[in-house]
Design a protein around this motif. Structure first.
Motif, short mmCIF file in Angstrom:
data_model
loop_
_atom_site.label_atom_id
_atom_site.label_comp_id
_atom_site.label_asym_id
_atom_site.label_seq_id
_atom_site.Cartn_x
_atom_site.Cartn_y
_atom_site.Cartn_z
N HIS A 74 0.83 -1.21 0.00
CA HIS A 74 0.00 0.00 0.00
C HIS A 74 0.87 1.27 0.00
O HIS A 74 0.72 2.14 -0.87
CB HIS A 74 -0.91 -0.02 1.24
CG HIS A 74 -1.80 1.17 1.39
ND1 HIS A 74 -3.12 1.17 0.99
CD2 HIS A 74 -1.56 2.43 1.87
CE1 HIS A 74 -3.65 2.37 1.23
NE2 HIS A 74 -2.73 3.14 1.76
N HIS A 99 1.68 4.60 -2.75
CA HIS A 99 1.79 6.05 -2.53
C HIS A 99 3.15 6.56 -3.01
O HIS A 99 3.25 7.60 -3.66
CB HIS A 99 1.69 6.36 -1.02
CG HIS A 99 0.29 6.32 -0.46
ND1 HIS A 99 -0.72 7.12 -0.94
CD2 HIS A 99 -0.26 5.60 0.55
CE1 HIS A 99 -1.83 6.89 -0.24
NE2 HIS A 99 -1.58 5.96 0.68
N GLU A 151 -4.96 7.73 -2.64
CA GLU A 151 -5.49 6.44 -2.16
C GLU A 151 -5.81 5.52 -3.35
O GLU A 151 -5.74 4.31 -3.22
CB GLU A 151 -6.74 6.64 -1.30
CG GLU A 151 -6.43 7.03 0.13
CD GLU A 151 -5.53 6.05 0.89
OE1 GLU A 151 -5.84 4.84 0.94
OE2 GLU A 151 -4.50 6.48 1.42
N SER A 192 -2.44 3.80 -3.96
CA SER A 192 -2.01 2.88 -2.91
C SER A 192 -2.93 1.67 -2.85
O SER A 192 -2.48 0.53 -2.73
CB SER A 192 -1.96 3.59 -1.57
OG SER A 192 -3.21 4.15 -1.26
ZN ZN Z 1 -2.95 5.25 2.11
#
Ligand code: ZN
Length: 499
Positions: free
Chosen positions: A261, A265, A291, A294
Motif C-alpha cells: 500500500h 503512494h 489512495e 495505494s
Molecule cells: Zn494510504
C-alpha cells in the motif's frame, strides 16, 4: 518565464523549504526521534509553520500574484499560481488569533483524544471535539461562496469537484448494493481458513520479504527508504526522497499489505517529473487520487491471484514452517477473507468502504444537521449495527478509533472510499487495453506502472482527480465499476450464486 513569476520564485522556494523541513520533523517524530524530543521539537515545528505562514501571506507575494495574472503564463506556472492563490485564501481569511487558538486546540486535541481512547472515556474528549466542530464550521463559513454549504467547503479541500451531491449519490449506491451483498455473503456460511497467517513470523523475515515486495512492485530504494512506525504512512520530501514505514506484528499479512500500500503512494510521488517536484504542483493530485494508487497496488494488484504466481514460492521459502504446506490458492483466499469488523484500518477490501460511508454520514450530521456531539457514540454504534452487523462494546473500538477529528480534519474520510472507486474504474479501463492478469503472471508489473505514470503520476497537481479520470477512461466518475469489481470478485471467491 513571466517576469512577475520569476520574482515570485524565491518566495516559493522559501515556503517550500519550510514545508519540507516541517515534514521531515514529522517523519522523524514517528520513526526515530527519542521519546523525550516531543515538546522541544514542537516548538521548532511551530516556528517553521509560522515562517511558512508569513511567506505565503507576505504582501509582496500577493502583489506579484496579481501581476502574474496580467501576464501570459505557461500551463505549469498557471497551475502553481492557482495553487498559491488557494493557499493564500485559506490562510488569509482566518484571523491570526483564531488560527493560533485552533492550532493549539488541535495539538491538545490529539493528546486528549489519545487519553480518552485509552481510558475508553468519550466524555473526556467530547468538550474538545465540540470546540473543534465549532471552529471547523466557523473557518468554513469564512471561505464559503454565496450559497455554498459548509461541508461542501471542507470536502473541496480534499477532493475538488466532489461535493455532497456527488457523494450522496456515490455512498447511496454503495449502501443500496453492497450492504445487501455483504449480508448475503455472511449468511452463505462459507468459511475461509486463514489461521496460518497468524503465528511466529519473525520480524527480520517480514522485513526482508517486505523489502523484496516493495522493490518488486517498483519502489526505488535509491530514492526511498523504509522504516518502522506505530502506524504505516508515506512521507514525500521530493521525487528523490520518498519514505515509507510499516509495522510488524504476528499477522504477517498486515505488514505485507501495508508495505505494498505505502509503495503505491511512494511510486506515485517518485513518478512526479523533475520539472514539477519541489513546486506547489509537485505532489499527488488529491487525497483520493493518492489512495487510488495505494489501494490499486495493495488490492487490485497485491490481492490478485495472478500477482502471486511468480512470487509465492519466494514467500514460502522465507516462511517454510508457516506456509510450506499452504497452497497458493489457500493463501490467496485467506488474504481476501471478508469479515465485518469494527476497526476501519483492519477492514477487508469489501467492507472497507462501508466504514467510510458511516463516517461520511456522521460528518454530514455534525457539520450540516447540528448533531449533538454527546449523541455520537450511540449514532456510531447504531450505524455499525445497521450496515455491518456488528456493534462496538466500547468507544475505543467505536467512535474514538480514528485520529482525524482530533486533528480538526473533517471531510477527509470520503477520499478513502473515492480512491478505491477511482482505482476500480482505472482497472476496468486498463483491462480493455492490456492483458492485465497476464502481465502479473509474468511478473511484468513495470508495464502497468508505466501506464499509471503516463496517465496519472506525471501530472502531479496539474489536473484534478476528476479530470484525470475523465482523460484516461473517457468517462466521468462512475461508482458502478467499483461495485461490479467487488461483487464479481467476491461472488467468485466465495462461490456464491448470482442473485
Ligand atoms: Zn494510504
Amino acid at each position: 518565464m513571466s517576469k512577475a513569476f520569476e520574482q515570485l520564485q524565491p518566495y516559493l522556494e522559501k515556503a517550500q523549504a519550510f514545508q519540507t523541513a516541517k515534514v521531515l520533523f514529522e517523519w522523524d517524530n514517528e520513526t526515530l526521534a527519542p521519546k523525550t524530543a516531543g515538546a522541544a521539537t514542537s516548538k521548532v515545528v511551530g516556528t517553521l509553520s509560522a515562517e511558512y505562514f508569513s511567506v505565503i501571506t507576505d504582501e509582496k507575494v500577493s502583489r506579484l500574484v496579481e501581476e502574474c495574472r496580467k501576464e501570459a503564463l505557461n500551463p505549469v506556472e498557471e497551475a502553481i499560481v492557482r495553487e498559491l492563490e488557494e493557499e493564500m485564501e485559506k490562510l488569509e481569511c482566518i484571523p491570526a488569533g483564531e488560527y493560533r487558538e485552533f492550532a493549539q486546540l488541535t495539538s491538545e486535541g490529539t493528546r486528549i483524544w489519545a487519553e480518552a481512547r485509552k481510558e475508553k472515556d468519550f466524555e473526556r474528549f467530547a468538550p474538545t471535539l465540540k470546540k473543534l466542530v465549532e471552529y471547523t464550521k466557523k473557518f468554513a463559513s469564512y471561505r464559503a461562496k454565496e450559497g455554498q454549504k459548509l461541508y461542501d467547503v471542507l470536502l473541496d479541500d480534499y477532493e475538488k469537484g466532489f461535493d455532497m451531491k456527488t457523494l450522496d449519490e456515490f455512498f447511496g449506491t454503495l449502501k443500496e448494493q453492497l450492504v445487501p451483498f455483504l449480508k448475503n455473503l455472511v449468511e452463505s456460511g462459507v468459511k475461509i481458513e486463514d489461521g496460518f497467517l497468524t503465528g511466529d513470523y519473525k520480524e527480520e523475515d517480514q522485513e526482508a520479504i517486505g523489502r523484496f515486495l516493495a522493490e518488486y512492485v517498483g519502489f526505488d530504494f535509491d530514492r526511498g527508504v523504509m522504516a518502522v512506525s506505530a502506524h504505516p504512512f508515506t512521507t514525500n520530501l521530493h521525487n528523490k526522497d520518498v519514505r515509507i514505514t510499516t509495522s510488524y506484528n504476528d499477522h504477517v499479512d498486515d505488514s505485507l499489505f501495508s508495505v505494498i500500500h505505502e509503495s503505491g503512494h511512494a511510486i506515485y510521488e517518485m513518478g512526479i517529473p523533475d520539472e514539477l517536484t519541489q513546486t506547489l504542483v509537485g505532489q499527488g493530485a488529491s487525497m483520493g487520487m493518492h489512495e487510488s494508487q495505494s489501494r490499486f497496488f495493495e488490492n487490485i494488484i497485491g490481492r490478485n491471484e495472478a500477482f502471486w504466481i511468480p512470487v509465492y514460492g519466494t514467500l514460502q521459502s522465507r516462511f517454510p514452517s508457516q506456509l510450506g504446506h499452504v497452497t497458493m490458492e489457500q493463501f490467496v483466499k485467506a488474504i481476501n477473507k471478508v469479515e465485518p469488523s469494527l476497526i476501519r484500518t483492519q477492514a477487508d477490501e469489501l467492507t472497507y468502504s462501508l466504514h467510510v460511508l458511516i463516517r461520511y454520514e456522521i460528518e454530514k450530521m455534525l457539520i450540516e444537521e447540528g448533531l449533538d456531539v454527546e449523541e455520537l457514540p450511540k449514532v456510531w454504534a447504531d450505524k455499525y449495527e445497521e450496515y455491518l452487523g456488528v456493534r462496538p462494546k466500547d468507544v475505543a473500538e467505536g467512535v474514538l478509533q480514528d485520529i482525524h477529528w482530533s486533528q480538526g480534519s473533517f471531510g477527509y474520510f470520503p477520499s478513502y472510499a473515492l480512491g478505491s472507486a477511482f482505482g476500480a474504474q482505472f482497472y476496468a479501463y486498463m483491462k480493455k487495453h492490456m492483458d492485465f492478469e497476464g502481465l502479473l503472471k509474468r511478473g511484468e508489473i513495470s508495464v502497468i506502472r508505466e501506464f499509471l505514470r503516463q496517465h496519472i503520476h506525471q501530472y502531479g497537481k496539474l489536473k484534478t482527480s476528476r479530470q484525470m479520470l475523465k482523460d484516461m477512461t473517457g468517462e466521468d466518475f462512475n461508482p458502478q465499476y467499483y461495485i461490479d469489481y467487488l461483487t464479481e470478485k467476491y461472488t467468485k471467491l466465495y462461490g456464491l450464486t448470482e442473485a
